[in-house]
Design a protein around this motif. Structure first.
Motif, short mmCIF file in Angstrom:
data_model
loop_
_atom_site.label_atom_id
_atom_site.label_comp_id
_atom_site.label_asym_id
_atom_site.label_seq_id
_atom_site.Cartn_x
_atom_site.Cartn_y
_atom_site.Cartn_z
N ALA A 241 0.82 -1.22 0.00
CA ALA A 241 0.00 0.00 0.00
C ALA A 241 0.86 1.27 0.00
N SER A 251 -5.97 6.75 -1.54
CA SER A 251 -6.74 5.68 -0.90
C SER A 251 -8.21 5.79 -1.30
N PHE A 258 -7.25 -2.17 0.96
CA PHE A 258 -6.03 -1.78 0.27
C PHE A 258 -6.34 -1.46 -1.20
N LEU A 395 -3.72 4.38 7.34
CA LEU A 395 -3.47 3.21 6.50
C LEU A 395 -2.30 2.39 7.03
N THR A 399 -2.40 -1.34 8.26
CA THR A 399 -1.54 -2.35 7.62
C THR A 399 -0.87 -3.23 8.68
#
Ligand SMILES: C[S@@+](CC[C@H](N)C(=O)[O-])C[C@H]1O[C@@H](n2cnc3c(N)ncnc32)[C@H](O)[C@@H]1O
Length: 421
Positions: A241, A251, A258, A395, A399
């Protein structure tokens, strides 16, 4: 011929960076192919490899990592069917939904795309999925549509009862699903790879870029940009990502999917190193003298001719131009120069949320997530409502499995957007 020569050949041919799977894997693959070919010396096998496309394919087959399973990272498929379910079919009468799974390995990923859409009420006759992989062996298995227990992982396996028939040797997918997927043998690095532009509504490119070095990753992302429609969705693996964000994608804000939207066509203009150097040195001089700098062109917009009597930019404008240039260098994968110009900016101008945010993006793209997080947090310390930083840090947390932390940051980003609007 040294073993390193084979690693280089694999990198040049299929993009594989041997360090991602461990060099001993390549050594073992070469040793096993030497035995199969009856070669005693590396040099002898090297000759055999160079002379035979069939042997080249065999060596590739020996190093690929075909690991995959149905509904892997399941939120991606939920996001796909929520975006392109029955609603899309109704609002796009007569259109065919075109999807790409690259790489598709043994077929679990593209078949999952079809099953998820079917479950969401999408009419399968309007679905067309291209599924590409370099491995002939993986594709042969994919075309059979017959799977063993290793392809079904996790506890949510109701889909197996819905879509498969139990047969001797495993579970068989019906022709209605199999016929939606067109399997193609292909190497993403071939010059003639999938010709055409803006062909796909969504692309799944998951768990491929992690095996490539930085240059090959950027080259591959360029190919994905060419193939994806302007409003399309690109799905990547969780570890990929950061790289996609650094390449100008945004995003899609689909939790844990993702998924990313492509950059606008006019946002990836390259800035020459010469221009950056000019801007950087001019800025340094300007900062030292606390005066204005002469004739430093702002990089945007590049397409329009400069007016003949343009005003002389101020130090602040020049500094922003440096960061604009850094952003574009980062967009084009020139991370070292981009980071250098951010650092030059920080030295000359002092702390800046935008420069720290850019450094965070660059470190994320290099896979150094801890450093990225550190920069993002510093940027937020300076500017707590910096929306892009909030989204990227969210993000990053997601992740690494911190869904709650990510949610808090996304909410902050939403509030910041509302306040700004
Ligand atoms: C780990 S699997 C990923 C499968 C699936 N996308 C997923 O995430 O479950 C990686 C696949 O990449 C394929 N591959 C490696 N290099 C490739 C290349 N240059 N072009 C096309 N496919 C490649 C391999 O054959 C392998 O099947």
């Amino acid at each position: 011929m040294k073993p390193g020569g084979f690693q280089q050949w694999l990198k040049d041919t299929m993009g594989l960076d041997a360090s991602t799977i461990g060099p001993t894997v390549v050594e073992r693959a070469v040793a096993s192919r030497m035995t199969a070919c009856g070669c005693k010396q590396l040099a002898e096998y090297w000759q055999a490899l160079r002379a035979s496309p069939l042997e080249q394919q065999e060596l590739i087959e020996a190093v690929v990592v075909p690991e995959t399973w149905f509904f892997r990272d399941t939120q991606a498929f939920s996001a796909l069917s929520e975006t392109y379910g029955l609603h899309w079919a109704v609002t796009h009468p007569g259109d065919r939904l075109r999807l790409l799974s690259l790489p598709c390995s043994t077929g679990e990923e593209p078949y999952t795309m079809a099953m998820a859409l079917q479950d969401a009420g999408f009419p399968l006759e309007r679905l067309s999925i291209d599924a590409v992989d370099i491995s002939e062996r993986a594709l042969a298995k994919a075309r059979r549509g017959l799977y063993g227990s290793n392809s079904f992982r996790g506890r949510e396996l109701q889909f197996r009862e819905r879509h498969f028939t139990t047969v001797a040797g495993g579970w068989q997918l019906p022709e209605t699903v199999r016929s939606r997927v067109n399997f193609i043998q292909g190497n993403v690095l071939d010059v003639a790879f999938l010709p055409g532009e803006a062909v796909y509504d969504a692309i799944f490119c998951r768990n491929l870029l992690i095996y490539f070095d930085a240059d090959t990753q950027i080259r591959t992302v360029g190919i994905l940009k060419r193939l994806l429609r302007p409003q399309g969705l690109l799905f990547v693996g969780p570890a990929e990502a950061g790289l996609i964000l650094s390449q100008g994608f945004a995003s899609a804000q689909l939790p844990m999917a993702f998924a990313f939207r492509p950059p606008r066509a006019d946002s990836g203009v390259a800035v020459s190193a010469a221009m950056l150097a000019t801007t950087a040195s001019a800025l340094a001089g300007a900062a030292a003298k606390a005066t204005t700098v002469k004739a430093i062109a702002k990089p945007r917009p590049l397409a329009r001719p400069a007016p003949s009597a343009s005003p002389v930019p101020t130090v602040a404008e020049s500094a922003e131009a440096l960061l604009d240039a850094a952003q574009r260098l980062a967009d084009n994968g020139d991370f070292d120069r981009a980071a250098g110009s951010c650092q030059a900016y920080l030295q000359a101008q002092g702390p800046s949320a935008r420069a720290l945010y850019l450094l965070g993006l660059i470190e994320g793209a290099k896979g150094r997530n801890e450093l990225a997080e550190d920069y993002f947090r510093k940027a937020l310390y300076l500017q707590p409502q910096h929306e892009e930083t909030l989204m990227h840090l969210a993000l990053l947390l997601e992740t690494r499995g911190d869904a709650a932390g990510g949610r808090v940051l996304r909410l902050r980003a939403q509030r910041s957007r509302r306040t700004a609007g």
